[in-house]
Design a protein around this motif. Structure first.
Motif, PDB file in Angstrom:
ATOM      1  N   TRP A  59     -38.423  76.726-119.762  1.00 47.40           N
ATOM      2  CA  TRP A  59     -38.118  77.144-121.130  1.00 47.40           C
ATOM      3  C   TRP A  59     -38.481  76.068-122.121  1.00 47.40           C
ATOM      4  O   TRP A  59     -39.051  76.312-123.163  1.00 47.40           O
ATOM      5  N   VAL A  60     -38.074  74.839-121.775  1.00 45.16           N
ATOM      6  CA  VAL A  60     -38.227  73.771-122.743  1.00 45.16           C
ATOM      7  C   VAL A  60     -39.660  73.249-122.779  1.00 45.16           C
ATOM      8  O   VAL A  60     -40.227  73.038-123.845  1.00 45.16           O
ATOM      9  N   PHE A  61     -40.254  73.075-121.599  1.00 43.11           N
ATOM     10  CA  PHE A  61     -41.542  72.384-121.594  1.00 43.11           C
ATOM     11  C   PHE A  61     -42.752  73.306-121.535  1.00 43.11           C
ATOM     12  O   PHE A  61     -43.862  72.876-121.774  1.00 43.11           O
TER      13      PHE A  61
ATOM     14  N   VAL B  53     -42.972  76.083-128.801  1.00 36.32           N
ATOM     15  CA  VAL B  53     -41.851  75.864-129.708  1.00 36.32           C
ATOM     16  C   VAL B  53     -40.804  74.971-129.043  1.00 36.32           C
ATOM     17  O   VAL B  53     -40.329  73.998-129.636  1.00 36.32           O
ATOM     18  N   GLY B  54     -40.493  75.292-127.777  1.00 35.49           N
ATOM     19  CA  GLY B  54     -39.508  74.494-127.051  1.00 35.49           C
ATOM     20  C   GLY B  54     -39.944  73.045-126.981  1.00 35.49           C
ATOM     21  O   GLY B  54     -39.166  72.122-127.259  1.00 35.49           O
TER      22      GLY B  54
ATOM     23  N   ILE C 260     -32.289  70.883-130.548  1.00 38.95           N
ATOM     24  CA  ILE C 260     -31.848  71.049-129.156  1.00 38.95           C
ATOM     25  C   ILE C 260     -31.502  72.510-128.891  1.00 38.95           C
ATOM     26  O   ILE C 260     -31.932  73.101-127.898  1.00 38.95           O
ATOM     27  N   LEU C 261     -30.754  73.114-129.813  1.00 34.58           N
ATOM     28  CA  LEU C 261     -30.395  74.526-129.634  1.00 34.58           C
ATOM     29  C   LEU C 261     -31.654  75.390-129.604  1.00 34.58           C
ATOM     30  O   LEU C 261     -31.777  76.308-128.795  1.00 34.58           O
TER      31      LEU C 261
ATOM     32  N   SER D 103     -32.901  77.836-126.581  1.00 33.26           N
ATOM     33  CA  SER D 103     -32.756  79.286-126.730  1.00 33.26           C
ATOM     34  C   SER D 103     -34.064  80.007-127.057  1.00 33.26           C
ATOM     35  O   SER D 103     -34.174  81.199-126.843  1.00 33.26           O
ATOM     36  N   TYR D 104     -35.062  79.281-127.535  1.00 36.41           N
ATOM     37  CA  TYR D 104     -36.239  79.990-128.020  1.00 36.41           C
ATOM     38  C   TYR D 104     -36.935  80.810-126.942  1.00 36.41           C
ATOM     39  O   TYR D 104     -37.322  81.956-127.155  1.00 36.41           O
TER      40      TYR D 104
END
Ligand code: HDD
Ligand code: HEM
Ligand code: HEM
Lengths: 439, 334
Positions: free
Chosen positions: B227-229, B233-234, B271-272, B276-277
């Motif tokens: 999700w993050v990497f 956007v993340g 961070i949020l 969540s994106y």
């Protein structure tokens, strides 16, 4: 304890608790605004002290009202998820507007409580008024939501589906006006008598009489005007109930048989098994008149309603008797008070009148709770009248009894602490406000 | 209108995290303050959050009202399967809100203060912890409406490594936000230094717990890293958050206070966003692999329309008034 009963008890407890604080939050800002106004106009230091003393009490109540209200907005889902699944989008309109009203109220309260010496004095006064007006608005809105449960509107119920939803029509359902009017008056009656009574007690004990006399007068005038109007609005409510919820009206009056004309019962012991009422005083035709404005009209009894749609009769009947009894009593107290005001007799000499007010301290709140019991228990077994049964709405999670015990313990402790704090506030009045200039 | 409503929902949740979070954080900071400095911390804190705490908590009400009016299915799914953590969070909210007001408005200052303080501190901690646990549970994919036994249905949905790690991460973030906020609320040198120390401590804690969140996600098989990497956007959000961290430390050491607030708020927002994106507009991830989406579960059109209208109208009335409140009660720098 059965989960369903536990959920109902927890809901009733939370609402019964919240209503006390929200009524104070709705009404006290108006008392303060009057006192504040008098201070700004007359520069009489006593009014300033009174406003400040009241505002401290209000801060305590407001916080308790806000947290218990937050609790409620979750509790609707925690306890009645299947109800909220369908009802949320329909009766949500007043709740979303209420959110706005709360928000404005909370902001205005921040200004009001912390704005002494920081704001323009009239702007400061105005923020106090805003607290009151938005509090009243949120009360009216939330009652409109409750009224929808009594008188569902704004959708078509077809084969168990909720179609053609119209939130605006749902908000302006048939019950909202009578309930909101009656509720607002009740808030003024209950809070007014409680506040007036406490100050009357202080006058009787000869503590800071100048201070308490001013406080007493402000609260008593509001209380008595509301108490005069209350029975009128109650009559509107009763006629309304007769039309939209005949089962509730029959339970209120313990009217097991349809009668024409129907008598009004005063007192009496209800026997739910035999469907009889013993020892009540009967006023012939009075119920017909109350319900339909005609001494000879027929009033539907429980015999015309299927057995599995009967609300608990005894509780509803007793609660209704308590409310009306207290309403009548407070009406008499108000008439007496206005009579004495009219004669311009000094109040401090009329110790019996002050004692009467002391006696009335809890009465308004008892009537208020009783009235809600009438409305809510009288709606049973429905959560949405005629549409969804309460037992079909309850959460599937087992063990609600524990939740009920825990929250009961919390509410009981909070009530004790709040009472204790209030007692201390009042006890400290001489210390804090005897000197002419105190901070 | 759906977009308007969803925007308001996201905004309310974000602002509750930031403002309500700073508010919980104040209690958490107090919990980690040595006894001798506590009464001073308390005083600064009272002046800082007293006028605004009630308004800060309105964001929660707004979020919950939007959910139950506009997205009833999400609201009821949460209420049923996260009943226990929600109830605990509510107890926390009740306890800290009342204790905070009681300790200030008690006309006699005596031993009762000891009790109020205790309740305020511990319940602030618990509230933040469970707020985080609830947020974590929504995306952890442990919630299981098909479960037949009590444990899977009502406990394991939220009592898992990931959710608990998110809980502690939230506690640290709240403490951090509060410390940053309080730095600007005092003009006294020693106080400022103390809050700066606290902010540094909380920031380190946040980084440590942040790492734990990743480890727990790995353990619970949650694709957090993806999700993050793996989304632009993340990734950009996390890069911006890290960059702002460097800037933040620099400003902290310099003692620049007002910019710090914005930066800290920005960091938490990023961070949020990073978390969540990737699965937006899914709001709840279920064990079955399905997800409950904001777009798909929105209520009937007329409801969403009037809800949106109410929110727009409300914000016209509220925002200027609220802005003025914050402005008026802000500590002036000398
Ligand atoms: C100070 C409180 C108080 C007092 C003195 C009274 N009431 Fe009341 N009553 C309430 C406080 C209340 C309430 C708690 O506010 C209720 C519950 C729901 C509502 O709308 O108002 C209510 C409900 C309620 C209902 C049911 C409404 C419904 O279900 O929609 C009726 C028929 C009455 N009242 C009638 C009366 C009459 C004839 C009174 C005569 C004196 C009276 N009330 C005094
Ligand atoms: C604040 C004043 C109120 C009081 C004192 C009150 C009292 C009660 C009581 C005694 C019950 C339990 C009835 C029973 O199970 O026999 C109940 C149930 C309930 N009330 Fe109210 N009520 C109030 C206002 C409201 C409002 C404004 C709403 C919603 C908008 C509401 C929603 C409900 C719901 C959902 C239930 C549970 C379902 C049911 O028992 O029918 N109440 N309330
Ligand atoms: C007849 C019943 C009710 C009345 C008259 C009423 C009225 C009020 C008022 C005037 C306030 C302002 C706070 C204060 O002054 O202390 C308040 C607070 C609140 N109420 Fe109620 N309420 C009722 C029932 C409910 C129900 C059923 C809910 C939830 C579904 C609810 C949710 C809230 C919330 C969330 C707050 C906190 C808002 C804040 O922080 O200002 N209330 N209520």
């Amino acid at each position: 304890m059965d989960d369903f009963i536990a959920a109902r008890s927890q809901m009733a407890l939370s609402l019964g608790f919240h209503i006390i604080f929200s009524c104070i939050g709705m009404v006290m800002p108006f008392f303060m605004a009057v006192s504040h106004y008098k201070w700004l106009k007359t520069n009489d230091e006593v009014y300033k002290n009174l406003t400040k003393a009241w505002s401290k009490g209000v801060a305590i109540f407001f916080a308790t009202g806000a947290v218990s209200g937050t609790m409620l907005s979750f509790e609707l889902g925690l306890l009645w998820p299947k109800f909220m699944d369908h009802a949320g989008p329909i009766f949500g309109m007043p709740f979303s507007l209420e959110g706005t009203a709360f928000f404005i109220e909370a902001i205005a309260l921040g200004f009001f409580l912390y704005g002494w010496n920081k704001l323009n004095k009239w702007f400061h006064w105005f923020t106090g008024m805003v607290v009151g007006v938005s509090g009243l608005a949120s009360g009216i809105l939330v009652v409109a939501a409750n009224a929808w449960m009594n008188s569902p509107a704004g959708f078509d119920f077809v084969n168990g589906k909720y179609l053609n939803i119209d939130p605006i029509q749902a908000m302006f359902n048939r019950a909202w006006f009578s309930q909101a009017l009656h509720m607002c008056l009740a808030a003024f009656t209950a809070t007014g008598f409680a506040v007036a009574g406490v100050h009357a007690l202080m006058i009787l004990r000869n503590r800071n009489a100048a201070f308490h006399l001013k406080a007493f007068k402000i609260a008593a005038v509001f209380a008595c005007i509301a108490a005069l109007l209350q029975p009128l609005s109650g009559d509107i409510s009763a006629k309304d109930v007769a039309k939209r919820q005949p089962a509730k009206l029959a339970a209120m009056e313990a009217l097991y048989q349809t009668e024409k004309p129907a008598p009004l019962l005063i007192g009496g012991i209800v026997n739910e098994k035999d469907k009889t009422v013993k020892g009540a005083i009967k006023i012939p035709g009075a119920l017909s008149f109350l319900a339909h404005g005609d001494f000879k009209a027929e009033v539907k009894g429980l015999d015309q309603i299927p057995e599995n749609e009967h609300p608990p009769v005894a509780v509803t009947h007793y609660a209704f008797q308590i409310m009306v009894g207290i309403g009548t009593l407070l009406l008499l107290v108000s008439l007496t008070y206005f009579f004495i005001l009219f004669k311009k007799k000094p109040l401090t000499e009329k110790r019996w009148l002050l004692k009467l007010f002391v006696f009335a301290i809890p009465l308004g709140y008892i009537a208020l709770e009783a009235g809600w019991v009438v409305t809510e228990v009288g709606r049973q077994p429905w959560i949405i009248y005629g549409i969804m049964r309460t037992k079909d709405a309850v959460t599937p999670m087992p063990g609600i009894a524990y939740s009920f015990y825990i929250f009961s313990a919390i509410y009981v402790s909070l009530s004790i602490i709040v009472t204790f704090l209030l007692y201390r506030q009042i006890k400290m009045v001489p210390v804090l406000y005897n000197k002419p200039e105190t901070k | 209108m759906k977009d308007v409503v969803i925007t308001f929902l996201c905004m309310a949740i974000l602002l509750y995290f930031l403002l309500g979070g700073a508010d919980f954080g104040a209690g958490i900071i107090e919990l980690f303050t040595s006894t001798k400095n506590r009464s001073k911390t308390r005083k600064t804190m009272y002046q800082a959050i007293g006028p605004v705490w009630e308004a800060n908590h309105m964001w929660l009400i707004i979020a919950i009202v939007i959910l139950f009016v506009g997205f009833p299915f999400i609201y009821t799914t949460m209420s049923v399967y996260l009943h226990i953590p929600l109830a605990i969070m509510l107890i926390g909210i009740i306890a800290r809100g009342t204790a905070f007001v009681f300790r200030h408005y008690d006309a006699v200052k005596d031993d009762m203060q000891w009790l109020y303080n205790r309740i305020f501190r511990y319940s602030s901690f618990v509230t933040a912890l469970f707020l985080g646990i609830i947020a974590g549970s929504l995306i952890s994919g442990h919630i299981d409406p098909l479960a037949t036994d009590f444990y899977t249905a009502y406990i394991s949905g939220w009592l898992n490594w990931f959710s608990v790690a998110v809980g502690f991460f939230t506690v640290a973030l709240c403490g951090f936000l509060a410390a940053i906020y309080l730095i600007g609320e005092t003009n006294e040198y020693h106080d400022k230094r103390r809050f700066i120390k606290k902010a540094e401590f909380m920031n380190v804690a946040a980084v440590v717990f942040g790492a734990m969140v990743f480890i727990a996600a790995q353990r619970d098989k949650i694709p957090l890293i993806d999700w993050v990497f793996k989304s632009t956007v993340g990734l950009s959000a996390i890069i911006l958050a890290s960059l702002s961290l460097v800037l933040l430390w620099y400003l902290l050491i310099k003692g620049k206070t007002k910019v710090l607030r914005i930066l800290a708020g920005f960091q938490v927002t990023m961070i949020l966003l990073a978390i969540s994106y990737a699965h937006f507009p899914n709001f709840i991830r279920l064990k079955s692999g399905n997800a409950v989406s904001l777009l798909e579960t929105a209520g009937p059109e007329k409801t969403i329309y009037s809800l949106g209208l109410a929110l727009l109208l409300g914000s016209v009335l509220i925002l200027p008034f609220l802005g003025y409140l914050f402005y008026k009660f802000q500590k002036k720098e000398e």
